[in-house]
Every structure is written in C-alpha cells, then in structure tokens.
Design a protein around this motif. Structure first.
Motif, PDB file in Angstrom:
ATOM      1  N   SER A  86      31.552  44.683  53.599  1.00 62.30           N
ATOM      2  CA  SER A  86      31.286  43.648  52.589  1.00 62.30           C
ATOM      3  C   SER A  86      31.633  44.123  51.182  1.00 62.30           C
ATOM      4  CB  SER A  86      29.814  43.225  52.643  1.00 62.30           C
ATOM      5  OG  SER A  86      28.961  44.224  52.083  1.00 62.30           O
ATOM      6  N   LEU A  87      31.922  45.420  51.017  1.00 61.64           N
ATOM      7  CA  LEU A  87      32.198  45.991  49.702  1.00 61.64           C
ATOM      8  C   LEU A  87      33.686  46.268  49.478  1.00 61.64           C
ATOM      9  CD1 LEU A  87      29.220  48.519  49.698  1.00 61.64           C
ATOM     10  CD2 LEU A  87      29.327  46.313  48.523  1.00 61.64           C
ATOM     11  N   VAL A  88      34.530  45.769  50.368  1.00 64.11           N
ATOM     12  CA  VAL A  88      35.972  46.023  50.238  1.00 64.11           C
ATOM     13  C   VAL A  88      36.500  45.463  48.924  1.00 64.11           C
ATOM     14  CG1 VAL A  88      38.252  45.468  51.168  1.00 64.11           C
ATOM     15  CG2 VAL A  88      36.421  46.188  52.711  1.00 64.11           C
ATOM     16  N   GLU A  89      36.236  44.196  48.662  1.00 65.76           N
ATOM     17  CA  GLU A  89      36.786  43.594  47.443  1.00 65.76           C
ATOM     18  C   GLU A  89      36.176  44.236  46.198  1.00 65.76           C
ATOM     19  OE1 GLU A  89      38.270  39.317  45.673  1.00 65.76           O
ATOM     20  OE2 GLU A  89      37.037  39.352  47.486  1.00 65.76           O
ATOM     21  N   LYS A  90      34.899  44.601  46.263  1.00 68.87           N
ATOM     22  CA  LYS A  90      34.276  45.298  45.138  1.00 68.87           C
ATOM     23  C   LYS A  90      35.023  46.591  44.826  1.00 68.87           C
ATOM     24  CE  LYS A  90      30.891  46.174  42.191  1.00 68.87           C
ATOM     25  NZ  LYS A  90      30.671  45.356  40.985  1.00 68.87           N
ATOM     26  N   THR A  91      35.468  47.303  45.854  1.00 67.48           N
ATOM     27  CA  THR A  91      36.222  48.534  45.649  1.00 67.48           C
ATOM     28  C   THR A  91      37.506  48.256  44.884  1.00 67.48           C
ATOM     29  OG1 THR A  91      35.339  49.334  47.769  1.00 67.48           O
ATOM     30  CG2 THR A  91      37.192  50.555  46.819  1.00 67.48           C
ATOM     31  N   TYR A  92      38.194  47.196  45.266  1.00 67.19           N
ATOM     32  CA  TYR A  92      39.431  46.833  44.570  1.00 67.19           C
ATOM     33  C   TYR A  92      39.157  46.357  43.149  1.00 67.19           C
ATOM     34  CZ  TYR A  92      42.678  47.524  48.413  1.00 67.19           C
ATOM     35  OH  TYR A  92      43.481  48.100  49.369  1.00 67.19           O
TER      36      TYR A  92
END
Length: 278
Positions: free
Chosen positions: A219-225
């Motif tokens: 769920s944190l993939v886009e936050k990483t980007y």
C-alpha cells in the motif's frame, strides 16, 4: 543487516539465551544479506532458482485469485491465470515467490527449535542446532526485510511503468537509491530501535499474518515514488523521507522479531513424528 540486528536485540528473555547473545546478534546481522550473496554468475543455477524469492508482484499474483498457502498450488494458479492473460508472463519466476520462501524458512526455523528443545530435554549437546537456528533466523531476516520494502511487492519495482500521470521517475535507480544508498548514508540503528513495537507478539497463522504484512507494504508503493519525486531520498533526503525509511526498517525488525519469537513458542507444540523415522 540493520533489520536483523535490531530484531535480535529486541528478542524477549524467554527465548533461549544463546539466541540473545552478542555473538548470535552479530551472526544474525551477517546473515542478513546472505541470499544476495547467492546472486552470482559463478552459481548460475542457484541464482536463477532463488532470484524470484526476493519479491512478489502482487498486481500479477492476484490475477490467480486468493494466494494459495503452498508454493506449488500457487504455481498452478498462475498457470491457470495465464490462460486468461496471454499478454502477461505469469510464471513464478517472473511474478515472484516472496511469501512462500519466507514461510518455508520460518517453518525450518520452528523445526530446528523443536529439535533444540528435544536435545535439551535429553541433556544432549545443543551446539550444532544452536548454529542452525541462528543461521535460519538470519536467512529468514533477509526475506522479511525485503518484505518491508514497498518496491519488492510490485511491478513498479525500479522505475514507474505504464500510465504515469503523476510523473514519477522511470529511471532504473529508485530501488537501490532508497534501500541501499540512502539507508547506508543516513539511517542509524539507534534512530530505528525506538520505533520497534515494544511487546513481542505470538503470531496466529504465520502465512496469513505475513501476507497482511506484505499487503500493508504494498500500500506504500506510490508513497515511495512520491517521496523520491520530492527529493526524499536524495543526498541527506528530507525529514519525511527519513521518517518513512525509519518506519519501514522498524516494521521489518518488528515482524522478524515476532516471527522468530513465534517460531520458538510454537516449537513447543507437539507434532506427529516423521513417518520414515527408524
């Protein structure tokens, strides 16, 4: 390495003393990168076989329906899903095997701890199995650490692919920049340790728990980007980038500590003996 060391230092006092010793913690730290050491052109068969065990592309894995508990059922589910998605490569070596190797190594650890209990009960030498337990716990830590890193759970593992309306990086640099370069230069164990959950938890169903852990990471993939785009992992990074990274490391150390502890507690449960035993 940091996740393994912090997990070892956070083990409760009711696990065997040898597993909490400074020597064991140092070994846990050393074994953290062990599966990455197996990524060598000198051992091509090993490299080919174990490379998919570091990740799982959940976007593709979920095309096979609910993830089965067992590795070969998952392989069959992907093969069945391939029929409906001929444009995708839905093979396990492409989609990844992360939760399966993690569960299997955890079960190896629990088995070794059960052997330790029996040897202790019989007043026999436990040194060999102690070494095995430390190695297995360290090996397990590599995959749990991978599972704390969002880019190990997605097709967006090293540069955004497909529609990109938010203009995330497409360069193949974000993965190593985040988990290696930035962490090595900026994050200290003392900053992560206070974020580890204080009380160890005995996990219920370990596969189910680990999948929930992976789902949260995913769920944190886009936050990483988003953080990468804002310079969160460049140089000294940003406050938000550091906080995010520290939280991910603490999540990995907490999960690993709880998995090791759960293996110890559950190793006391009676099991039916191996049918081939003499």
């Amino acid at each position: 390495m940091m996740i393994n060391r912090l997990a070892g230092e956070a083990l409760p006092k009711d696990v065997p003393k040898f597993l909490r010793s400074p020597q064991a913690v140092e070994a846990l730290e050393y074994y953290g990168p062990e599966p990455d050491r197996w990524k060598s052109a000198g051992e091509p068969e090993l490299n080919e076989a174990q490379s998919p065990e570091h990740y799982i592309d959940l976007e593709y894995a979920d095309l096979g329906g609910d993830l089965p508990r067992r590795r070969y059922d998952y392989v069959r589910a992907l093969a069945f899903a391939q029929k409906s998605h001929p444009d995708l490569a839905l093979s396990p070596e492409k989609v990844g095997l992360q939760p399966y190797v993690t569960t299997e190594v955890w079960e190896r650890l629990k088995s070794a701890m059960r052997d330790y209990r029996k040897l202790k009960e019989d007043h026999k030498d436990t040194k060999p199995v102690e070494c095995e337990i430390v190695f297995l716990a360290g090996w397990l830590g590599h995959y749990v650490g991978d599972g704390s890193q969002p880019l190990h759970t997605t097709i967006q593992y090293n540069g955004w692919t497909g529609p990109n309306p938010n203009g995330y990086t497409t360069e193949h640099k974000i993965h190593a920049q985040f988990e290696s370069v930035f962490v090595s230069a900026n994050i200290k164990p003392a900053e992560v340790a206070p974020l580890i959950a204080a009380k160890p938890v005995v996990l219920g169903d370990v596969f189910t728990d680990y999948m929930a852990y992976l789902r949260h990471t995913n769920s944190l993939v886009e936050k990483t980007y988003q953080l990468e785009k804002a310079g969160g992992f460049a140089g000294a990074g940003t406050q938000e980038g550091r906080a995010f990274t520290e939280e991910r490391l603490a999540a990995g150390a907490t999960e690993l500590r709880d998995m090791i502890y759960s293996a110890w507690v559950k190793s006391a449960e009676p099991v039916q003996g191996y049918r081939g035993a003499m």
